[in-house]
Design a protein around this motif. Structure first.
Motif, PDB file in Angstrom:
ATOM      1  N   HIS A  86      45.078  37.214  43.901  1.00  0.00           N
ATOM      2  CA  HIS A  86      46.324  37.870  44.290  1.00  0.00           C
ATOM      3  C   HIS A  86      46.229  39.349  44.075  1.00  0.00           C
ATOM      4  O   HIS A  86      45.348  39.879  43.608  1.00  0.00           O
ATOM      5  CB  HIS A  86      47.198  37.391  43.007  1.00  0.00           C
ATOM      6  N   GLU A 132      56.045  30.806  45.663  1.00  0.00           N
ATOM      7  CA  GLU A 132      55.331  29.640  45.718  1.00  0.00           C
ATOM      8  C   GLU A 132      55.839  29.025  44.453  1.00  0.00           C
ATOM      9  O   GLU A 132      55.983  29.167  43.123  1.00  0.00           O
ATOM     10  CB  GLU A 132      53.896  29.895  45.252  1.00  0.00           C
ATOM     11  N   HIS A 170      54.733  35.462  42.397  1.00  0.00           N
ATOM     12  CA  HIS A 170      53.970  35.602  43.262  1.00  0.00           C
ATOM     13  C   HIS A 170      53.990  36.970  43.938  1.00  0.00           C
ATOM     14  O   HIS A 170      55.003  37.280  44.332  1.00  0.00           O
ATOM     15  CB  HIS A 170      53.568  34.643  44.651  1.00  0.00           C
ATOM     16  N   TYR A 213      54.545  26.224  42.130  1.00  0.00           N
ATOM     17  CA  TYR A 213      53.385  25.689  41.745  1.00  0.00           C
ATOM     18  C   TYR A 213      53.556  24.237  41.380  1.00  0.00           C
ATOM     19  O   TYR A 213      54.480  24.030  40.653  1.00  0.00           O
ATOM     20  CB  TYR A 213      52.967  26.456  40.393  1.00  0.00           C
ATOM     21  N   HIS A 254      51.442  33.502  36.292  1.00  0.00           N
ATOM     22  CA  HIS A 254      51.317  32.855  37.627  1.00  0.00           C
ATOM     23  C   HIS A 254      49.899  32.587  37.906  1.00  0.00           C
ATOM     24  O   HIS A 254      49.474  31.468  37.078  1.00  0.00           O
ATOM     25  CB  HIS A 254      51.716  33.907  38.550  1.00  0.00           C
TER      26      HIS A 254
END
Ligand code: ZN
Length: 401
Positions: A38, A197, A249, A199, A115
């Motif tokens: 990321h 996102e 994210h 997860y 994250h």
């Protein structure tokens, strides 16, 4: 006698000045980054800003060597810190550093897992016990069970399969599962999170773990497991406390996932809890609800002084966040005449400004009609002769009589 009083007042004043100048330092916090699939160059400075903004933390960012670099050079002195934030997903650390980190947490150190940090170190047993759940990195049934909510029940599911996935990015509803935990106490039971996102299929040891909040991974909305997937978790490890947020994210500038006031505020609360086991931060006025996403584009809670200035540029159709902020502070100051007069003075400054918009002035006239005093009347009188504002001004003056 009088003189004595004067001296006392002067001393009290000086004391006030000194105590307000004194720089309080917060909990020493280490943000570890340097490798990630990321954009850590964006996320780590934002995490620092979000934490330091509370006044509770004094954060620094430490970078590991780049991918493939010599990890023997990465040896943080964890004992200097009350909180370690992991924004890292990359090469294994050296054994000595791993052990030092495990000792730090075992002895009561606080940790935030952010994250993709839950993707890290699939083979490091203790790290996975600290994160509770993880994803990707070839995780499977050997990593531990899936944990999720189904029909309102917490499920621990040992079935075989991959660990970690997410569908298309989307806004999603976060549902509190522990209303009485210090981190979630006072937050709405459901709130809408900025596009992120979601997860899913995380799996791991899940020992001493509490799921504080979940989000439903709806297959109709860009792919999903049709399970309520854990988003916020706490884990106890030795004497240490870990707060794990699967959200946030990072896009360029943070993007809606990091700008989301819900992400920011839960991170701030979770970080404090990880250090002290408690949360002293009040829930800000702009925490999102089920009705809609609330973003903080500059990652700060707007102050009431800023809000009043911003109302001066209000146009129909724009966000009414600044008005909500002003109303919140007026309510909070109920009975505090000096505090309310201070707000009133700032509102009058905007009313008298030739740069302020007509729509912004209308909003302020409406507020002043019920909280104003004789102070605002001359300014409102003047607006009585302004064609677009004369009705609102007359209404306010009538109520202020
Ligand atoms: Zn991501």
């Amino acid at each position: 006698m009088k003189r004595k009083y004067i001296i006392l007042i002067v001393l009290a004043g000086l004391f006030g000045i000194f105590s307000s100048c004194k720089k309080e330092t917060g909990f020493n916090t280490l943000i570890i980054t340097g490798q990630n699939n990321h954009n850590w160059q964006v996320s780590s400075p934002l995490l620092k800003q979000i934490l330091d903004e509370t006044g509770l933390f004094t954060s620094e960012i430490m970078k590991t060597p780049a991918t493939g670099g010599d990890m023997n050079t990465f040896n943080p002195d964890f004992s200097k810190y009350k909180l370690v934030v992991i924004d890292y997903n990359g090469d294994s650390w050296n054994e000595k550093t791993n052990k030092a980190f495990v000792d730090y947490v075992s002895n009561g150190g606080g940790v935030v897992i952010y994250h993709a940090a839950n993707n890290s170190f699939p083979a490091w047993k203790e790290y996975n016990e600290m994160t509770g759940l993880g994803g990707w990195g070839d995780r499977n049934e050997k990593s531990g069970p899936y944990v999720y909510y189904k029909a309102g029940q917490l499920v621990t599911d040992t079935s075989a399969g991959i660990g970690g996935t997410h569908g298309k990015r989307r806004e999603f509803m976060v549902v509190s599962r522990k209303a009485d935990h210090p981190i979630t106490k006072g937050l709405p039971a459901r709130w809408l999170h900025g596009t992120d996102e979601l997860y899913s299929l995380l799996r791991g040891p899940a020992l001493n773990m509490e799921v504080l909040a979940t989000a439903f991974a709806d297959s109709a909305k860009g792919g999903g497991t049709m399970r309520d997937e854990p988003m916020l978790m706490t884990i106890a490890y030795g004497k240490g406390r870990i707060f794990h947020t699967a959200m946030g994210h990072a896009d360029e500038g943070g993007g809606p996932a990091m700008q989301c006031a819900g992400f920011i505020i839960t991170l701030q609360r979770g970080a404090e809890w990880a250090v002290t086991g408690n949360v002293t931060q009040p829930v800000p006025f702009d925490f999102p609800t089920a009705a809609g996403v609330v973003l903080r584009p500059d990652f700060k809670e707007v102050t009431v002084d800023e809000a009043i200035k911003n109302i001066g540029s209000y146009e129909i159709g724009k966000s009414t966040k600044n008005l909500t902020c002003l109303q919140y502070h007026i309510r909070k100051l109920a009975g505090d005449q000096a505090g309310l007069l201070n707000l009133e003075k700032q509102m009058v400054t905007v009313l008298e400004s030739s740069d302020a918009t007509t729509e912004g002035k209308k909003l302020l006239l409406r507020e002043l009609s019920w909280m104003g005093t004789s102070f605002c009347q001359p300014a409102i009188n003047k607006l009585s002769s302004v064609e677009e504002l004369k009705d609102e001004a007359a209404f306010a003056l009538e109520r202020l009589k």
